[in-house]
Write a protein that holds these residues in place. Structure first.
Motif, PDB file in Angstrom:
ATOM      1  N   SER A  66     144.047  94.434  34.913  1.00  0.00           N
ATOM      2  CA  SER A  66     143.671  93.384  36.050  1.00  0.00           C
ATOM      3  C   SER A  66     144.887  92.422  36.352  1.00  0.00           C
ATOM      4  O   SER A  66     145.787  92.379  35.583  1.00  0.00           O
ATOM      5  N   LYS A 112     142.309  88.075  39.127  1.00  0.00           N
ATOM      6  CA  LYS A 112     141.543  88.181  40.603  1.00  0.00           C
ATOM      7  C   LYS A 112     140.321  89.199  40.554  1.00  0.00           C
ATOM      8  O   LYS A 112     140.373  90.318  39.920  1.00  0.00           O
ATOM      9  N   ASP A 113     139.403  88.907  41.501  1.00  0.00           N
ATOM     10  CA  ASP A 113     138.364  89.718  41.563  1.00  0.00           C
ATOM     11  C   ASP A 113     138.519  90.901  42.235  1.00  0.00           C
ATOM     12  O   ASP A 113     139.366  90.859  43.310  1.00  0.00           O
ATOM     13  N   ILE A 114     137.913  91.973  41.795  1.00  0.00           N
ATOM     14  CA  ILE A 114     138.322  93.470  42.529  1.00  0.00           C
ATOM     15  C   ILE A 114     138.059  93.436  43.717  1.00  0.00           C
ATOM     16  O   ILE A 114     138.690  94.140  44.553  1.00  0.00           O
ATOM     17  N   SER A 115     136.765  92.761  44.197  1.00  0.00           N
ATOM     18  CA  SER A 115     136.350  92.904  45.690  1.00  0.00           C
ATOM     19  C   SER A 115     136.238  91.267  46.074  1.00  0.00           C
ATOM     20  O   SER A 115     134.876  90.897  46.098  1.00  0.00           O
ATOM     21  N   PRO A 116     137.387  90.590  46.744  1.00  0.00           N
ATOM     22  CA  PRO A 116     137.326  89.278  46.973  1.00  0.00           C
ATOM     23  C   PRO A 116     136.417  88.962  47.877  1.00  0.00           C
ATOM     24  O   PRO A 116     136.511  89.651  49.022  1.00  0.00           O
ATOM     25  N   VAL A 117     135.593  87.863  48.140  1.00  0.00           N
ATOM     26  CA  VAL A 117     134.826  87.370  49.364  1.00  0.00           C
ATOM     27  C   VAL A 117     135.580  86.240  50.039  1.00  0.00           C
ATOM     28  O   VAL A 117     134.896  85.614  50.914  1.00  0.00           O
ATOM     29  N   HIS A 134     139.935  84.383  45.182  1.00  0.00           N
ATOM     30  CA  HIS A 134     138.820  84.593  44.425  1.00  0.00           C
ATOM     31  C   HIS A 134     139.427  85.324  43.173  1.00  0.00           C
ATOM     32  O   HIS A 134     139.645  86.257  42.920  1.00  0.00           O
ATOM     33  N   HIS A 186     133.149  82.170  39.100  1.00  0.00           N
ATOM     34  CA  HIS A 186     133.698  82.644  40.609  1.00  0.00           C
ATOM     35  C   HIS A 186     134.611  81.298  41.069  1.00  0.00           C
ATOM     36  O   HIS A 186     133.909  80.305  41.116  1.00  0.00           O
TER      37      HIS A 186
END
Ligand code: 5GP
Ligand code: ZN
Length: 114
Positions: free
Chosen positions: A16, A29-34, A38, A102
């Motif tokens: 990650s 880091k979020d793998i699918s950022p919004v 993120h 988050h």
């Protein structure tokens, strides 16, 4: 050893993008950022959700909050503001059963959320 996705990230068995780490938490880091910024901040100690918060010491809960503040400061989120979200259960939209925060920023968020 927990077969939990975020425990594996904490143990670095799964790759990650770690942005912050200390004795108590890891933020990656979020793998699918919004949002443009993120991260997911997780306690290193596995608890499934906020509903198990009593199994952390008060000092550990405080360390989590302080780490969120540090991450926000280090990434310049404190100037314009940011959002911290805990999802819990199906209605909350929780997918991964390891407590995570988050930390989202660098855009304006709406209220109420969808
Ligand atoms: P939840 O819906 O449980 O609150 O959030 C789980 C978050 O974990 C989601 O935003 C999702 O994009 C993120 N996620 C799921 N799998 C992975 C992964 O393998 N790596 C990273 N970095 N994020 C993940
Ligand atoms: Zn876990």
């Amino acid at each position: 050893m927990k077969e939990c996705l975020f425990c594996k990230i904490v143990r670095k068995e799964i790759k990650s993008d770690i942005v912050y780490e200390n004795e108590h938490v890891v933020a990656f880091k979020d793998i699918s950022p919004v949002s443009p910024f993120h991260l997911l901040l997780v306690p290193k100690k596995h608890i499934s959700s906020i509903m198990e918060i009593d199994s952390l010491k008060d000092s550990e809960v405080k360390e989590i909050m302080k780490a969120i503040k540090t991450v926000a400061e280090e990434n310049g989120l404190d100037k314009k503001g940011f959002r911290v979200v805990i999802n819990m259960g199906p209605y909350g939209g929780q997918i991964v059963d390891h407590l995570h925060f988050h930390i989202m920023g660098k855009r304006k968020f709406e209220w109420p959320p969808g």
